[in-house]
Enzyme design. Structure first.
Site, PDB file in Angstrom:
ATOM      1  CB  SER A 162      24.811  75.658  46.241  1.00 48.35           C
ATOM      2  OG  SER A 162      24.764  74.795  46.126  1.00 48.35           O
ATOM      3  CE1 TYR A 221      31.131  76.570  46.258  1.00 50.06           C
ATOM      4  CE2 TYR A 221      28.739  75.245  46.823  1.00 50.06           C
ATOM      5  CZ  TYR A 221      29.548  76.047  45.782  1.00 50.06           C
ATOM      6  OH  TYR A 221      28.538  76.134  44.413  1.00 50.06           O
ATOM      7  CE  LYS A 224      28.654  79.297  45.581  1.00 50.21           C
ATOM      8  NZ  LYS A 224      28.332  80.010  44.349  1.00 50.21           N
TER       9      LYS A 224
HETATM   10  P1  NAD Z   1      31.972  75.767  37.037  1.00 49.46           P
HETATM   11  O1  NAD Z   1      34.129  75.298  37.657  1.00 49.46           O
HETATM   12  O2  NAD Z   1      32.292  74.771  35.885  1.00 49.46           O
HETATM   13  O3  NAD Z   1      32.119  77.426  36.475  1.00 49.46           O
HETATM   14  C1  NAD Z   1      32.144  78.423  37.039  1.00 49.46           C
HETATM   15  C2  NAD Z   1      33.484  78.983  36.237  1.00 49.46           C
HETATM   16  O4  NAD Z   1      34.331  79.888  36.917  1.00 49.46           O
HETATM   17  C3  NAD Z   1      34.836  78.579  35.806  1.00 49.46           C
HETATM   18  O5  NAD Z   1      35.045  78.432  34.352  1.00 49.46           O
HETATM   19  C4  NAD Z   1      35.793  79.171  36.538  1.00 49.46           C
HETATM   20  O6  NAD Z   1      37.224  78.617  35.884  1.00 49.46           O
HETATM   21  C5  NAD Z   1      35.390  79.725  36.576  1.00 49.46           C
HETATM   22  N1  NAD Z   1      36.168  81.365  37.711  1.00 49.46           N
HETATM   23  C6  NAD Z   1      36.314  80.963  38.925  1.00 49.46           C
HETATM   24  N2  NAD Z   1      36.627  82.227  39.796  1.00 49.46           N
HETATM   25  C7  NAD Z   1      36.826  83.036  38.783  1.00 49.46           C
HETATM   26  C8  NAD Z   1      37.139  84.104  38.913  1.00 49.46           C
HETATM   27  N3  NAD Z   1      38.008  84.917  39.908  1.00 49.46           N
HETATM   28  N4  NAD Z   1      37.111  84.608  38.090  1.00 49.46           N
HETATM   29  C9  NAD Z   1      36.277  84.345  37.111  1.00 49.46           C
HETATM   30  N5  NAD Z   1      36.593  83.809  36.630  1.00 49.46           N
HETATM   31  C10 NAD Z   1      36.337  82.199  37.350  1.00 49.46           C
HETATM   32  O7  NAD Z   1      30.836  75.218  37.646  1.00 49.46           O
HETATM   33  P2  NAD Z   1      29.592  75.154  37.313  1.00 49.46           P
HETATM   34  O8  NAD Z   1      28.772  73.909  37.839  1.00 49.46           O
HETATM   35  O9  NAD Z   1      29.698  76.175  36.110  1.00 49.46           O
HETATM   36  O10 NAD Z   1      29.194  76.240  38.292  1.00 49.46           O
HETATM   37  C11 NAD Z   1      28.943  77.760  38.281  1.00 49.46           C
HETATM   38  C12 NAD Z   1      28.272  78.162  39.591  1.00 49.46           C
HETATM   39  O11 NAD Z   1      27.299  77.495  40.490  1.00 49.46           O
HETATM   40  C13 NAD Z   1      29.172  78.035  40.441  1.00 49.46           C
HETATM   41  O12 NAD Z   1      29.575  79.534  41.224  1.00 49.46           O
HETATM   42  C14 NAD Z   1      29.269  77.051  41.913  1.00 49.46           C
HETATM   43  O13 NAD Z   1      29.212  77.130  43.113  1.00 49.46           O
HETATM   44  C15 NAD Z   1      27.409  77.089  41.746  1.00 49.46           C
HETATM   45  N6  NAD Z   1      26.522  76.246  41.568  1.00 49.46           N
HETATM   46  C16 NAD Z   1      27.290  74.851  41.260  1.00 49.46           C
HETATM   47  C17 NAD Z   1      26.584  73.549  41.551  1.00 49.46           C
HETATM   48  C18 NAD Z   1      26.856  72.374  40.696  1.00 49.46           C
HETATM   49  O14 NAD Z   1      26.689  71.042  41.544  1.00 49.46           O
HETATM   50  N7  NAD Z   1      27.880  72.026  39.724  1.00 49.46           N
HETATM   51  C19 NAD Z   1      25.709  73.690  42.218  1.00 49.46           C
HETATM   52  C20 NAD Z   1      24.776  74.587  43.099  1.00 49.46           C
HETATM   53  C21 NAD Z   1      26.133  76.296  42.716  1.00 49.46           C
HETATM   54  C1  WQD Z   2      25.666  63.124  45.040  1.00 50.32           C
HETATM   55  C2  WQD Z   2      25.070  61.729  46.749  1.00 50.32           C
HETATM   56  C3  WQD Z   2      26.234  61.915  47.489  1.00 50.32           C
HETATM   57  C4  WQD Z   2      30.321  61.031  44.714  1.00 50.32           C
HETATM   58  C5  WQD Z   2      27.266  68.687  46.365  1.00 50.32           C
HETATM   59  C6  WQD Z   2      27.419  69.546  46.817  1.00 50.32           C
HETATM   60  C7  WQD Z   2      26.707  71.028  46.908  1.00 50.32           C
HETATM   61  C8  WQD Z   2      26.343  71.171  45.011  1.00 50.32           C
HETATM   62  C9  WQD Z   2      26.175  69.355  44.057  1.00 50.32           C
HETATM   63  C10 WQD Z   2      27.568  72.635  44.690  1.00 50.32           C
HETATM   64  C11 WQD Z   2      25.184  61.691  47.939  1.00 50.32           C
HETATM   65  C12 WQD Z   2      26.558  60.185  46.961  1.00 50.32           C
HETATM   66  C13 WQD Z   2      28.755  60.874  45.274  1.00 50.32           C
HETATM   67  C14 WQD Z   2      30.301  59.324  44.780  1.00 50.32           C
HETATM   68  C15 WQD Z   2      28.440  58.397  45.834  1.00 50.32           C
HETATM   69  N1  WQD Z   2      27.380  72.270  44.735  1.00 50.32           N
HETATM   70  N2  WQD Z   2      28.014  59.804  45.890  1.00 50.32           N
HETATM   71  N3  WQD Z   2      29.620  58.698  45.265  1.00 50.32           N
HETATM   72  O1  WQD Z   2      27.067  66.024  47.677  1.00 50.32           O
HETATM   73  O2  WQD Z   2      24.530  66.288  47.151  1.00 50.32           O
HETATM   74  O3  WQD Z   2      25.894  67.820  46.516  1.00 50.32           O
HETATM   75  O4  WQD Z   2      27.100  69.215  44.312  1.00 50.32           O
HETATM   76  O5  WQD Z   2      26.951  73.940  44.893  1.00 50.32           O
HETATM   77  O6  WQD Z   2      26.215  72.334  47.257  1.00 50.32           O
HETATM   78  O7  WQD Z   2      27.227  69.328  48.396  1.00 50.32           O
HETATM   79  O8  WQD Z   2      26.240  65.985  45.360  1.00 50.32           O
HETATM   80  O9  WQD Z   2      27.331  64.468  43.310  1.00 50.32           O
HETATM   81  O10 WQD Z   2      29.147  64.791  45.362  1.00 50.32           O
HETATM   82  O11 WQD Z   2      26.619  62.949  45.787  1.00 50.32           O
HETATM   83  O12 WQD Z   2      27.858  57.742  46.043  1.00 50.32           O
HETATM   84  O13 WQD Z   2      31.929  59.109  43.731  1.00 50.32           O
HETATM   85  O14 WQD Z   2      25.789  60.486  45.680  1.00 50.32           O
HETATM   86  O15 WQD Z   2      26.507  60.708  49.383  1.00 50.32           O
HETATM   87  O16 WQD Z   2      24.633  60.658  47.973  1.00 50.32           O
HETATM   88  P1  WQD Z   2      25.547  65.935  46.783  1.00 50.32           P
HETATM   89  P2  WQD Z   2      27.146  64.496  44.879  1.00 50.32           P
END
Ligand code: NAD
Ligand code: WQD
Length: 336
Positions: A124, A148, A152
């Protein structure tokens, strides 16, 4: 040979599975369903015409993972499984460390035991912490501001050590920026449990009438309109980044961090206005104080992905918002 997709029933995993099935790859999904449901599997089949093998497994369960590797001929792993809510990670940090760090170590041990050393890991942009200036580059210092983010960063560091210890490993650590959008069919999309933490699912639920009002966290940042700027990336572009990463693993030696973003920044108010236009719905909002831990501006330098993977994002903000709205309006209660 099959690809093992951990967390493959989740938001990003399900979109990646669709793109891999389109290429006729054999897929095995393992997921413990802690944040997803098997209902997505029928939707995936509806989109692609192909079915996918699903096994309910927790990645912390070494025995169950071993069985998966014994019973399937796995060539590479895409590791999405993890908990992802920043706020929750402050409340239950041990669950995050156990699930995301211990679970990942267990997975890597089982992979090594079965001589599977090709991996794409969901990292991330959060690993850039709060002290770097965008555009963020892979060479910049990393740090974390919440449990979190720590998980990562820890898994990335574990992977760097692992790759140093054994040169047979090829690892792409994909540092996602802000994934949004949904498959253009409207059949799969993001389906958060409870009140969404992230901006787009929140805005979408306001537009569809499930939530009354958006709270905009601060309008006094040093940005063009004062609200936070982020690099939103269409989840299908992100999924295609995984396809390219898998194809490129044979050229990657060691552990390579790679930004997956568009390189463009968009403010909260720009998102609200685009959503209003695409949905035809009003999006009422209040400006409230900044959210702790937020920074003004985050966007990627995405040139390494282009150079190394031959990947770049092609879907613009209009497509991201239109697809989010199609998914939300056709499935106001998610997959149920
Ligand atoms: P998501 O929660 O939709 O998908 C994650 C999946 O992993 C879920 O289906 C959950 O049931 C499964 N899971 C969690 N713990 C588990 C375990 N111990 N064993 C087996 N399955 C498990 O999330 P997503 O948005 O699809 O994210 C996928 C990956 O990408 C995550 O690792 C997340 O940290 C990373 N990521 C997400 C974002 C985002 O904003 N969505 C941004 C950066 C990184
Ligand atoms: C985006 C913008 C908020 C909600 C997060 C995690 C990051 C990654 C992606 C996993 C910001 C603003 C948000 C609301 C708002 N995830 N906001 N009102 O914080 O950039 O990133 O998700 O790895 O690790 O930190 O994403 O969608 O929460 O926020 O004004 O109700 O929207 O302040 O500027 P963020 P976000």
């Amino acid at each position: 040979m099959s690809l093992l997709i951990t967390g493959g029933t989740g938001y990003i995993g399900s979109h990646t599975v669709v793109e891999l099935l389109k290429l006729n790859k054999d897929i095995v999904i393992v997921d413990n369903l802690s944040n997803s449901s098997t209902l997505v599997l029928d939707r995936i089949t509806k989109i692609t015409g192909n079915s996918v093998k699903f096994i309910k497994v927790d990645i912390c369960d070494e025995h169950a993972l071993n069985t998966v590797f014994e019973q399937n001929d796995i060539e590479a792993v895409v590791h999405f499984a993890g908990l992802k809510a920043v706020g929750e990670s402050n409340e239950i940090p041990l669950d995050y460390y156990q699930n995301n760090v211990s679970g990942s170590v267990t997975l890597f041990k089982v992979m090594a035991k079965h001589n599977v050393k090709k991996l794409v890991f969901s990292s991330s942009a959060t690993v850039y912490g709060e002290n770097n200036t965008s555009p963020l580059k892979e060479t910049m210092a990393t740090s974390a501001t919440n449990p979190y983010g720590q998980t990562k960063l820890m898994v990335e560091n574990i992977l760097f050590d692992l790759a140093k210890s054994d040169e047979q490993w090829s690892i792409a650590c994909l540092r996602y920026f802000n994934p949004i959008g949904a498959h253009e069919s409207g059949l799969i999309g993001e389906n958060p449990n409870g009140i969404p933490n992230n901006l787009l699912p929140y805005v979408a639920q306001v537009a569809v009438g499930r939530l009354p009002k958006l709270q905009v966290f601060g309008d006094d940042y040093d940005t063009p309109d004062g609200t936070g700027v982020r690099d939103y990336i269409h989840v299908v572009d992100l999924a295609l980044g995984h396809v390219k990463a898998l194809e490129s693993l044979s050229r990657i030696s060691g552990c390579q961090p790679i930004n997956i973003g568009t390189g463009n920044g968009t403010s909260v108010l720009e998102i609200v206005n685009s959503f209003k236009e695409a949905s035809g719905q009003d999006i009422p909002y209040n400006i409230v104080p900044r959210r702790a831990g937020d920074i003004a501006t985050v966007y990627a330098d995405a040139s390494v992905a282009n150079d190394l993977l031959g990947w770049q994002a092609s879907r613009d903000l209009n497509a991201m918002i239109a697809d989010t709205w199609r998914w939300q309006s056709q499935n106001p209660n998610g997959f149920e």
